[in-house]
Design an enzyme around this catalytic site. Structure first.
Site, PDB file in Angstrom:
ATOM      1  N   GLU A 100     -10.434  12.421  -0.240  1.00 41.90           N
ATOM      2  CA  GLU A 100      -9.269  13.069   0.339  1.00 41.90           C
ATOM      3  C   GLU A 100      -8.117  13.177  -0.650  1.00 41.90           C
ATOM      4  O   GLU A 100      -7.994  12.390  -1.581  1.00 41.90           O
ATOM      5  CB  GLU A 100      -8.834  12.332   1.597  1.00 41.90           C
ATOM      6  CG  GLU A 100      -8.622  10.877   1.354  1.00 41.90           C
ATOM      7  CD  GLU A 100      -8.485  10.092   2.634  1.00 41.90           C
ATOM      8  OE1 GLU A 100      -9.262  10.316   3.569  1.00 41.90           O
ATOM      9  OE2 GLU A 100      -7.589   9.259   2.679  1.00 41.90           O
ATOM     10  N   CYS A 125      -1.326  13.659  -3.668  1.00 44.02           N
ATOM     11  CA  CYS A 125      -1.878  12.321  -3.877  1.00 44.02           C
ATOM     12  C   CYS A 125      -3.388  12.486  -4.048  1.00 44.02           C
ATOM     13  O   CYS A 125      -4.057  12.996  -3.149  1.00 44.02           O
ATOM     14  CB  CYS A 125      -1.535  11.484  -2.643  1.00 44.02           C
ATOM     15  SG  CYS A 125      -2.303   9.872  -2.634  1.00 44.02           S
ATOM     16  N   CYS A 132     -13.848   2.166  -2.733  1.00 43.60           N
ATOM     17  CA  CYS A 132     -13.134   1.314  -3.693  1.00 43.60           C
ATOM     18  C   CYS A 132     -13.784  -0.066  -3.681  1.00 43.60           C
ATOM     19  O   CYS A 132     -14.213  -0.545  -2.635  1.00 43.60           O
ATOM     20  CB  CYS A 132     -11.659   1.193  -3.315  1.00 43.60           C
ATOM     21  SG  CYS A 132     -10.690   0.217  -4.484  1.00 43.60           S
ATOM     22  N   CYS A 136      -9.232  -4.816  -0.651  1.00 48.86           N
ATOM     23  CA  CYS A 136      -7.974  -5.219   0.003  1.00 48.86           C
ATOM     24  C   CYS A 136      -8.140  -5.169   1.529  1.00 48.86           C
ATOM     25  O   CYS A 136      -8.593  -4.152   2.072  1.00 48.86           O
ATOM     26  CB  CYS A 136      -6.826  -4.321  -0.439  1.00 48.86           C
ATOM     27  SG  CYS A 136      -6.612  -4.297  -2.221  1.00 48.86           S
ATOM     28  N   CYS A 139      -6.740  -2.208   3.815  1.00 51.02           N
ATOM     29  CA  CYS A 139      -6.954  -0.829   3.374  1.00 51.02           C
ATOM     30  C   CYS A 139      -8.268  -0.257   3.902  1.00 51.02           C
ATOM     31  O   CYS A 139      -9.320  -0.875   3.781  1.00 51.02           O
ATOM     32  CB  CYS A 139      -6.935  -0.796   1.848  1.00 51.02           C
ATOM     33  SG  CYS A 139      -7.368   0.816   1.161  1.00 51.02           S
ATOM     34  N   CYS A 377      -4.166   5.978   2.929  1.00 55.84           N
ATOM     35  CA  CYS A 377      -5.312   5.844   2.043  1.00 55.84           C
ATOM     36  C   CYS A 377      -6.661   5.647   2.742  1.00 55.84           C
ATOM     37  O   CYS A 377      -6.866   4.656   3.422  1.00 55.84           O
ATOM     38  CB  CYS A 377      -4.974   4.626   1.181  1.00 55.84           C
ATOM     39  SG  CYS A 377      -6.140   4.138  -0.006  1.00 55.84           S
TER      40      CYS A 377
HETATM   41  N1  SAH Z   1      -5.908   1.462  -5.608  1.00 63.12           N
HETATM   42  C1  SAH Z   1      -4.589   1.789  -5.986  1.00 63.12           C
HETATM   43  C2  SAH Z   1      -4.146   3.155  -5.538  1.00 63.12           C
HETATM   44  C3  SAH Z   1      -4.586   3.594  -4.176  1.00 63.12           C
HETATM   45  S1  SAH Z   1      -3.916   2.690  -2.800  1.00 63.12           S
HETATM   46  C4  SAH Z   1      -3.623   0.730  -5.477  1.00 63.12           C
HETATM   47  O1  SAH Z   1      -4.023  -0.125  -4.694  1.00 63.12           O
HETATM   48  O2  SAH Z   1      -2.482   0.749  -5.917  1.00 63.12           O
HETATM   49  C5  SAH Z   1      -2.239   3.305  -2.813  1.00 63.12           C
HETATM   50  C6  SAH Z   1      -1.252   2.459  -2.043  1.00 63.12           C
HETATM   51  O3  SAH Z   1      -1.518   2.561  -0.643  1.00 63.12           O
HETATM   52  C7  SAH Z   1      -1.294   0.975  -2.384  1.00 63.12           C
HETATM   53  O4  SAH Z   1       0.021   0.525  -2.678  1.00 63.12           O
HETATM   54  C8  SAH Z   1      -1.792   0.331  -1.100  1.00 63.12           C
HETATM   55  O5  SAH Z   1      -1.247  -0.961  -0.979  1.00 63.12           O
HETATM   56  C9  SAH Z   1      -1.306   1.311  -0.042  1.00 63.12           C
HETATM   57  N2  SAH Z   1      -1.994   1.302   1.243  1.00 63.12           N
HETATM   58  C10 SAH Z   1      -3.306   1.167   1.498  1.00 63.12           C
HETATM   59  N3  SAH Z   1      -3.559   1.258   2.825  1.00 63.12           N
HETATM   60  C11 SAH Z   1      -2.361   1.469   3.430  1.00 63.12           C
HETATM   61  C12 SAH Z   1      -1.943   1.650   4.795  1.00 63.12           C
HETATM   62  N4  SAH Z   1      -2.817   1.644   5.789  1.00 63.12           N
HETATM   63  N5  SAH Z   1      -0.624   1.836   5.046  1.00 63.12           N
HETATM   64  C13 SAH Z   1       0.269   1.879   4.020  1.00 63.12           C
HETATM   65  N6  SAH Z   1      -0.065   1.729   2.738  1.00 63.12           N
HETATM   66  C14 SAH Z   1      -1.363   1.513   2.440  1.00 63.12           C
HETATM   67 FE1  SF4 Z   2      -8.655  -0.080  -3.386  1.00 64.90          FE
HETATM   68 FE2  SF4 Z   2      -7.289   0.249  -1.140  1.00 64.90          FE
HETATM   69 FE3  SF4 Z   2      -6.948  -1.979  -2.581  1.00 64.90          FE
HETATM   70 FE4  SF4 Z   2      -6.003   0.367  -3.526  1.00 64.90          FE
HETATM   71  S1  SF4 Z   2      -5.311  -0.722  -1.686  1.00 64.90           S
HETATM   72  S2  SF4 Z   2      -7.192  -1.206  -4.648  1.00 64.90           S
HETATM   73  S3  SF4 Z   2      -7.590   1.762  -2.738  1.00 64.90           S
HETATM   74  S4  SF4 Z   2      -8.870  -1.341  -1.561  1.00 64.90           S
END
Ligand code: SAH
Ligand code: SF4
Length: 393
Positions: A100, A125, A132, A136, A139, A377
């Site tokens: 996406e 974006c 991934c 996390c 996420c 994300c």
């Molecule tokens: N993997 C990289 C970039 C993609 S995630 C990273 O982790 O930085 C981009 C951002 O989205 C990260 O700061 C992550 O903490 C945030 N993120 C992920 N899931 C989210 C959610 N459900 N609501 C708000 N931010 C979220």
């Molecule tokens: Fe991967 Fe989501 Fe963690 Fe970013 S926030 S590193 S996309 S698992």
């Protein structure tokens, strides 16, 4: 059928090749050297999706290219439009994977840490991986695990497919009679490249797909290609320290770091990467990050209700960042059903921000864009995967 498919996969993917590599290819094919730049411009300036579009390349050359190389053009699978103008594109790769890209028009000027003209900013974006590996807990993308890396061409093609869609929409609006804001936005779009800014914050961990991300940046920054300014591109990482150091040396684009917690105990639970490179190592890498004019590192801090959103957290965050020339983007959590985390709400968010501001830490609130279309994300692609699974008899 199968050997043919395998053969196809071994052909060079044209959109991932640098101009120098295209020059070698063109040379091997016995074509005139200037054809390489012409081809590069079709791929990266015009964002051509097929050989047929490359109308000023001789037909025999195009036919040979189609035989000896591949064009891994993405296909727009679904587009969801949010009431706030955010548009979420689900794109399909040639091997049927869903990724996406989220289009956010008109980002607030006060969110900017660059010098692009206030008002008209069209940010995309982009994703860097299918899924991934970083795991996390909050996420949605993490629930997929890592399916595969995207190629440089696939990363760049998200930009070209969305540009093409934006151009088509603007043209349709100009032809039609739709009054008001949308039409005005369409009229002002013009030119070859509607998108002005890019953030590598979609699915995947960019620095875990280092080579392809670096190549995609080279392509997108190229003067004969999309010609983005390095000041208008930000790459976000969860904190892969060795690659952050390399990135600082090898690239000029901006860096954002997802901090999301203030103690290793807390961060390790949310982000397993912390067990390998802890907060001290991460902050050390940020302190050493080469920051020329206007290249301040941004910290992202997703606020999770009752987990990392207390006054104590805000005080600890200020202490951690004291004296560093950084800014903090506070992001209210976009809730994912089933993951067990909640949005702290506006009052908590503002109270948290005030503590940072009072302690002289630059802190912005990143508006949660496209909430009504699950624009966080990984949300749409994971949904797509489930639909696909459900559709299998
Ligand atoms: N993997 C990289 C970039 C993609 S995630 C990273 O982790 O930085 C981009 C951002 O989205 C990260 O700061 C992550 O903490 C945030 N993120 C992920 N899931 C989210 C959610 N459900 N609501 C708000 N931010 C979220
Ligand atoms: Fe991967 Fe989501 Fe963690 Fe970013 S926030 S590193 S996309 S698992």
């Amino acid at each position: 059928m199968l050997p043919l498919l395998t053969e196809d996969a071994q052909k060079p993917e044209l959109r991932s090749l640098s101009l120098a590599e295209l020059q070698l290819l063109v040379d091997r094919m016995g074509e005139k050297p200037y054809r390489a730049r012409q081809l590069f411009r079709w791929l990266h300036f015009r964002g051509a999706g097929s050989f047929e579009e490359m109308s000023d390349l001789p037909r025999p050359f195009r036919e040979r290219l189609a035989q000896e190389a591949r064009l891994a053009t993405l296909v727009i699978d679904t587009v969801q439009q949010s009431s706030d103008g955010t548009r979420k594109y689900r794109l399909r790769t040639q091997d049927g994977k869903l990724i996406e890209a989220v289009y956010m028009p008109d980002l607030d000027p006060d969110e900017a840490d660059d010098d692009s003209a206030a008002g008209i900013r069209r940010t995309l974006c982009v994703s860097t991986q299918v899924g991934c590996a970083m795991g996390c807990g909050f996420c949605m993308t993490a629930t997929m695990g890592l399916v595969r890396n995207l190629t440089a061409g696939e990363i760049a093609d998200q930009v070209y497919r969305v540009n093409a869609d934006l151009r088509a929409r603007a043209a349709a609006e100009e032809r039609g009679s739709a009054p008001g804001r949308a039409e005005a936005a369409g009229r002002s779009m013009g030119g070859e490249r509607p998108l002005t800014n890019l953030v590598y914050m979609g699915m995947g961990e960019p620095l875990h797909n280092y080579a392809s991300v670096m190549r995609s940046l080279e392509l997108l920054l190229h003067a004969d290609g999309a010609n983005f300014s390095h000041r208008h591109i930000t790459v976000s990482t969860s904190g892969l320290v060795p690659n952050m150091v390399r990135f600082g040396e090898e690239s000029q684009v901006k860096l954002a770091v997802s901090l999301n917690a203030t103690t290793d105990e807390q961060r390790g639970k949310l982000m397993p990467v912390d067990k390998k490179w802890n907060i001290a190592a991460l902050l050390d890498a940020v302190r050493k990050f080469p920051s020329k004019q206007g290249r301040r590192v941004t910290f992202e801090y997703v606020l999770l209700r009752g987990v990392n959103d207390s006054d104590d957290d805000a005080v600890r965050l200020s202490a951690l960042l004291k004296g560093m020339p950084v800014k903090v983007n506070l992001i209210p959590y976009n809730e994912n059903p089933g993951l067990g985390f909640g949005d702290p709400g506006e009052a908590r968010l503002q109270a948290f921000r005030k503590i940072l501001i009072d302690r002289k830490v630059t802190a912005m609130v990143r508006k949660n864009r496209g909430r009504d279309i699950a624009a966080a994300c990984g949300q749409l692609a994971v949904q797509g995967q489930k639909e696909k699974r459900a559709a299998i008899p």
